[in-house]
Design a protein around this motif. Sequence first.
Motif, PDB file in Angstrom:
ATOM      1  N   GLU A  17       0.769  -1.244   0.108  1.00  0.00           N
ATOM      2  CA  GLU A  17      -0.142  -0.216   0.047  1.00  0.00           C
ATOM      3  C   GLU A  17       1.172   1.152  -0.085  1.00  0.00           C
ATOM      4  O   GLU A  17       1.780   1.979   0.809  1.00  0.00           O
ATOM      5  N   GLU A  18       0.569   2.159  -1.067  1.00  0.00           N
ATOM      6  CA  GLU A  18       1.428   2.905  -0.464  1.00  0.00           C
ATOM      7  C   GLU A  18       0.175   3.747  -1.396  1.00  0.00           C
ATOM      8  O   GLU A  18      -0.381   4.006  -1.860  1.00  0.00           O
ATOM      9  N   TYR A  19       0.845   5.585  -1.493  1.00  0.00           N
ATOM     10  CA  TYR A  19       0.516   6.323  -1.899  1.00  0.00           C
ATOM     11  C   TYR A  19       0.468   7.317  -3.884  1.00  0.00           C
ATOM     12  O   TYR A  19       1.197   6.468  -3.635  1.00  0.00           O
ATOM     13  N   GLU A  20      -0.553   7.240  -3.577  1.00  0.00           N
ATOM     14  CA  GLU A  20      -1.103   7.215  -5.528  1.00  0.00           C
ATOM     15  C   GLU A  20      -1.493   8.238  -5.660  1.00  0.00           C
ATOM     16  O   GLU A  20      -3.189   9.151  -4.837  1.00  0.00           O
ATOM     17  N   SER A  21      -1.496   9.311  -6.341  1.00  0.00           N
ATOM     18  CA  SER A  21      -1.863  10.586  -7.141  1.00  0.00           C
ATOM     19  C   SER A  21      -1.309  10.938  -8.419  1.00  0.00           C
ATOM     20  O   SER A  21      -1.193   9.665  -9.136  1.00  0.00           O
ATOM     21  N   CYS A  22      -2.104  11.673  -9.504  1.00  0.00           N
ATOM     22  CA  CYS A  22      -2.848  11.808 -10.993  1.00  0.00           C
ATOM     23  C   CYS A  22      -2.272  13.367 -10.786  1.00  0.00           C
ATOM     24  O   CYS A  22      -2.853  13.864 -10.051  1.00  0.00           O
ATOM     25  N   PRO A  23      -1.716  13.331 -11.862  1.00  0.00           N
ATOM     26  CA  PRO A  23      -1.709  14.989 -13.027  1.00  0.00           C
ATOM     27  C   PRO A  23      -3.575  15.044 -13.010  1.00  0.00           C
ATOM     28  O   PRO A  23      -4.306  17.320 -12.861  1.00  0.00           O
ATOM     29  N   GLY A  24      -4.246  14.413 -13.429  1.00  0.00           N
ATOM     30  CA  GLY A  24      -5.558  14.273 -13.680  1.00  0.00           C
ATOM     31  C   GLY A  24      -6.861  14.872 -12.865  1.00  0.00           C
ATOM     32  O   GLY A  24      -7.759  14.857 -12.335  1.00  0.00           O
ATOM     33  N   ARG A  25      -5.866  14.858 -11.080  1.00  0.00           N
ATOM     34  CA  ARG A  25      -6.705  14.424  -9.805  1.00  0.00           C
ATOM     35  C   ARG A  25      -6.423  15.626  -9.036  1.00  0.00           C
ATOM     36  O   ARG A  25      -5.180  15.362  -8.930  1.00  0.00           O
ATOM     37  N   LEU A  26      -7.422  16.169  -8.566  1.00  0.00           N
ATOM     38  CA  LEU A  26      -6.664  17.587  -7.731  1.00  0.00           C
ATOM     39  C   LEU A  26      -6.751  17.014  -5.996  1.00  0.00           C
ATOM     40  O   LEU A  26      -7.754  15.804  -5.726  1.00  0.00           O
ATOM     41  N   GLY A  27      -6.030  16.952  -5.374  1.00  0.00           N
ATOM     42  CA  GLY A  27      -5.414  17.481  -3.650  1.00  0.00           C
ATOM     43  C   GLY A  27      -4.453  15.971  -3.697  1.00  0.00           C
ATOM     44  O   GLY A  27      -3.525  15.491  -4.082  1.00  0.00           O
ATOM     45  N   PRO A  28      -4.502  15.430  -2.351  1.00  0.00           N
ATOM     46  CA  PRO A  28      -3.355  14.216  -2.224  1.00  0.00           C
ATOM     47  C   PRO A  28      -3.580  13.111  -2.394  1.00  0.00           C
ATOM     48  O   PRO A  28      -5.187  12.846  -3.158  1.00  0.00           O
ATOM     49  N   GLY A  29      -2.485  12.157  -2.773  1.00  0.00           N
ATOM     50  CA  GLY A  29      -2.633  11.320  -3.276  1.00  0.00           C
ATOM     51  C   GLY A  29      -3.800  10.289  -1.211  1.00  0.00           C
ATOM     52  O   GLY A  29      -3.652  10.693  -0.893  1.00  0.00           O
ATOM     53  N   THR A  30      -3.777   9.288  -2.209  1.00  0.00           N
ATOM     54  CA  THR A  30      -4.786   8.246  -1.912  1.00  0.00           C
ATOM     55  C   THR A  30      -3.918   6.741  -1.436  1.00  0.00           C
ATOM     56  O   THR A  30      -3.185   6.564  -2.026  1.00  0.00           O
ATOM     57  N   PRO A  31      -3.853   6.143  -0.218  1.00  0.00           N
ATOM     58  CA  PRO A  31      -3.434   4.890   0.430  1.00  0.00           C
ATOM     59  C   PRO A  31      -4.495   3.840  -1.161  1.00  0.00           C
ATOM     60  O   PRO A  31      -5.603   4.184  -0.572  1.00  0.00           O
ATOM     61  N   THR A  32      -3.272   3.391  -1.991  1.00  0.00           N
ATOM     62  CA  THR A  32      -3.850   2.332  -2.721  1.00  0.00           C
ATOM     63  C   THR A  32      -2.508   0.637  -3.085  1.00  0.00           C
ATOM     64  O   THR A  32      -1.829   0.710  -2.261  1.00  0.00           O
ATOM     65  N   SER A  33      -3.591  -0.159  -3.064  1.00  0.00           N
ATOM     66  CA  SER A  33      -3.199  -1.246  -2.465  1.00  0.00           C
ATOM     67  C   SER A  33      -2.669  -1.911  -4.083  1.00  0.00           C
ATOM     68  O   SER A  33      -4.133  -2.440  -4.553  1.00  0.00           O
ATOM     69  N   ARG A  34      -1.482  -2.484  -4.046  1.00  0.00           N
ATOM     70  CA  ARG A  34      -1.899  -3.169  -5.228  1.00  0.00           C
ATOM     71  C   ARG A  34      -0.640  -4.274  -5.031  1.00  0.00           C
ATOM     72  O   ARG A  34       0.197  -4.497  -4.757  1.00  0.00           O
ATOM     73  N   PRO A  35      -0.507  -5.203  -6.276  1.00  0.00           N
ATOM     74  CA  PRO A  35       0.359  -6.730  -6.391  1.00  0.00           C
ATOM     75  C   PRO A  35       1.595  -5.843  -6.283  1.00  0.00           C
ATOM     76  O   PRO A  35       2.033  -5.047  -7.490  1.00  0.00           O
ATOM     77  N   ASN A  36       2.372  -6.724  -5.605  1.00  0.00           N
ATOM     78  CA  ASN A  36       4.283  -6.480  -6.195  1.00  0.00           C
ATOM     79  C   ASN A  36       4.658  -6.966  -7.926  1.00  0.00           C
ATOM     80  O   ASN A  36       5.258  -6.108  -7.557  1.00  0.00           O
ATOM     81  N   GLU A  37       3.981  -7.643  -7.972  1.00  0.00           N
ATOM     82  CA  GLU A  37       4.325  -8.171  -9.371  1.00  0.00           C
ATOM     83  C   GLU A  37       2.921  -8.265  -9.780  1.00  0.00           C
ATOM     84  O   GLU A  37       2.064  -8.806  -9.834  1.00  0.00           O
TER      85      GLU A  37
END
Length: 87
Positions: A17-37
């Motif tokens: 789980e890491e914070y993710e954000s995107c230029p198309g989305r305003l505001g701070p990143g959100t904690p997002t869980s993704r597979p390691n591989e």
Amino acid sequence: MTLLNPRVIAGSRETAEEYESCPGRLGPGTPTSRPNEITVRTTTLTGHPLTTTYTQPLARLVHHEIDHLKGLLHPPHLPVRTTRSGV
């Protein structure tokens, strides 16, 4: 990197789980869980199928961008404990 018609066909059970954000989305990143591989099936420029396995941190980036192609943004990936007003 060019990925034509990418599809995630497998993901590891181990996640991070890491914070993710995107230029198309305003505001701070959100904690997002993704597979390691992840394993992704694409099509080469000559029309042949290609399967590639990505590991972190590239796996997270590729998965994030494939989600965009499917019309997904961060809210579907938010942990249950996270809430945002106005969404």
